[in-house]
Design an enzyme around this catalytic site. Structure first.
Site, PDB file in Angstrom:
ATOM      1  N   CYS A  78      88.577  45.634   7.687  1.00  0.00           N
ATOM      2  CA  CYS A  78      88.414  45.030   9.018  1.00  0.00           C
ATOM      3  C   CYS A  78      88.254  43.524   8.927  1.00  0.00           C
ATOM      4  O   CYS A  78      88.286  42.835   9.936  1.00  0.00           O
ATOM      5  CB  CYS A  78      87.280  45.627   9.815  1.00  0.00           C
ATOM      6  SG  CYS A  78      86.303  46.846   9.025  1.00  0.00           S
ATOM      7  N   CYS A  83      81.796  48.399  10.317  1.00  0.00           N
ATOM      8  CA  CYS A  83      82.489  47.236   9.792  1.00  0.00           C
ATOM      9  C   CYS A  83      81.639  45.977   9.813  1.00  0.00           C
ATOM     10  O   CYS A  83      81.714  45.165   8.914  1.00  0.00           O
ATOM     11  CB  CYS A  83      83.765  46.995  10.581  1.00  0.00           C
ATOM     12  SG  CYS A  83      85.089  47.993   9.951  1.00  0.00           S
TER      13      CYS A  83
END
Lengths: 169, 387
Positions: A33, A102
């Site tokens: 990410c 993330c």
């Protein structure tokens, strides 16, 4: 979508920057990410006397970093070791579900920095910008069951919570 | 605070005249077009008038070739799955590109569960599809080609006419997802040679939640919804008259004002791009330098992440869009930006600016100044930025 506390830390992040001659540095990155965070520590008598961060990431990632530094500042190493990503998220009054994996990597970066400090104390050669082990969920697709909203893993044929069959596109 | 909207791709205001037309339906013309009485007749007349306006916007020769839908996503799903099911006995191969909208990508993924197979062609660094590559991908069992008219993330306009000629010569049906083009730039279904074309009303200042699918006469297609005989038997269900009338009115204005709107957007786009170097360094402008939407700019801002840019600009009353993984909820970098060769980190810092009629030169100036502050403060925080 973000809590007031998240927005406050995002807009006015605390402890931004680097520390020259830092006693320890912790860096974590999540290539999937793209969030990345570096923590710098100044440590005196086993206590974190100064802490700074730099972060590349979304609003949540920046707020997490800022909150983490506030939580760790002034703590002893042993106390700081107990800070988890969950604690940081709770202090921020929660994070959106899709950000928990993330962007919530502040405590990971802190633990890497502490390990860097302890390695040095133990006389181990210091690694250049020590990299954290891959963030726990970095390799996995996180998705949610369309029937009951529980988290399901990639490729799972059935939802573990509600037992419905899943089709992965 | 007045919000300056530079995110017309996500939402456009509804034109006042369109609002009036929609309110009139609510107040005075609530009939069902399928009814035999005069209330129904009035609704049917309004429905066909809207169809005529929409049909004129894309130069459709017979207005019956337009099917009203609930928007771009339904149109795309209908076009792809409807053709796939209708032509299953002829073949199960479909050609598309690597930078399509998720409506196309996920429709095709769904079809793969039913043994359809898909060839997805690559794009160049401008996000441009090579028609020769499409031609080379055609097989004996190819039933459909689906290529978007313009890309929502980088604005690049594809060589649809060339692909249309290939499709016609090789007798393969051709669908184009033109959601971000129809009503924004000239789209002529006859000139483009498409068999199916998907579009939506909001990009040209009509209401969201209504769209259309152009289906050329004689195209084999299944309906997505089964039920009544509405929309020429192609889309069952009582018509969304409020939305459809709004779309028809918006189409009239889009056709009438298109040149003026394009000139206005272009002026703002050129001003922004011309003055940007005075404010910022280390960025990449994405998409084709000429063949792109006149109202669309995609910029990758190095060393920072798009969602934090959007949030910071929002604090200053400026709305833009980003396709960074963090914002998209998908937690993956944009497939479009990776397809044009971006690194993950650069893809993460991508901001999409889409201009509209109400934006002014002063808005652009304020935007540039605020953007500079935003980028400077986020780079200050970023570990990737080395002064």
């Amino acid at each position: 979508m973000y809590s007031k506390t998240v927005m406050d830390h995002f807009k006015k992040p605390r402890n931004v920057g680097t520390i020259e001659n830092a006693d320890a540095i912790g860096e974590v990155g999540n290539p999937l990410c793209g969030d990345m965070m570096t923590i710098y520590l100044k440590i005196e008598d086993e206590r974190i006397t100064d802490i700074k961060f730099q972060t590349f990431g979304c609003g949540a990632a920046i707020a997490v970093s800022s909150m983490l530094t506030e939580m760790a500042k002034g703590k002893t190493i042993e106390e700081a070791k107990k800070i988890t990503n969950k604690d940081v998220a709770e202090a921020l009054e929660g994070l959106p579900k899709n950000k928990l994996h993330c962007s919530n990597l502040g405590a990971d970066a802190l633990q890497v920095a502490i390990k860097d400090y302890e390695d040095q104390k133990a006389g181990k050669p210091r690694q250049e910008r020590q990299q954290a082990e891959k963030h726990e969920h970095a390799e996995k697709d996180v998705c949610y069951c369309p029937y009951c909203d529980s988290e399901v893993g990639e490729g799972e044929a059935f939802c573990k919570s509600c037992k419905n069959a899943l089709v992965h596109l | 605070m007045n919000i300056i909207n530079f995110d017309h791709l996500s939402a456009n205001p509804i034109l006042p005249e369109v609002q009036e037309a929609m309110i009139d339906v609510i107040r005075n013309n609530y009939g069902n077009p399928s009814s035999q009485h005069s209330l129904g007749d009035a609704a049917a007349t309004a429905l066909e008038a809207a169809r005529d306006s929409v049909s004129a916007l894309i130069n459709c020769p017979v207005s019956k070739e337009i099917v009203f839908t609930s928007g771009g996503t339904e149109s795309v799903n209908h076009a792809i799955k409807g053709v796939a099911f209708a032509k299953a006995d002829k073949g199960k191969h479909i050609i598309t590109s690597n930078i399509e909208h998720n409506a196309v990508i996920r429709s095709l993924k769904r079809l793969k569960l039913f043994d359809y197979n898909v060839t997805s062609v690559s794009v160049d660094k401008y996000g441009m599809v090579d028609p020769a590559e499409i031609e080379a991908a055609i097989k004996d069992d190819t039933i459909l080609i689906s290529i978007m008219h313009s890309n929502n993330e980088i604005g690049t306009i594809q060589p649809i006419k060339e692909i249309g000629e290939i499709a016609k010569a090789r007798k393969v049906l051709f669908h184009s997802d033109a959601v971000d083009s129809v009503g924004v730039v000239p789209v002529d279904v006859q000139e483009l040679g498409v068999d199916l074309l998907s579009f939506a009303s909001n990009p040209f200042y009509g209401p969201a939640g209504v769209g259309g699918l152009y289906i050329k006469r004689g195209t084999a297609i299944w309906p997505m919804f089964d039920g009544g005989v509405q929309e020429n038997n192609k889309r069952a269900g009582t018509e969304n008259m409020i939305g459809i009338v709004g779309m028809g009115k918006a189409a009239e204005f889009a056709k009438r004002d298109m040149e003026k709107r394009i000139a206005h957007s272009k002026m703002l786009k050129e001003k922004f791009l011309r003055e940007l170097p005075d404010y910022l360094d280390e960025y990449i402008i994405n998409g084709h330098p000429e063949k792109s939407l006149p109202n669309h700019i995609s910029i990758s801002l190095k060393y920072i992440e798009g969602e934090s840019v959007v949030l910071m600009l929002d604090e200053e009353g400026i709305a833009v869009s980003t396709r960074s993984a963090c914002a998209a909820g998908a937690l993956r970098a944009s497939h479009v930006l990776l397809s044009i060769g971006h690194e993950f980190a650069d893809a993460q810092g991508t901001m999409v600016i889409t201009f509209g009629m109400e934006n002014t030169e002063e808005d652009v100036e304020r935007f540039l100044a605020v953007l500079k502050e935003t980028v400077v403060s986020l780079r200050e925080i970023s570990p990737l930025y080395k002064k």
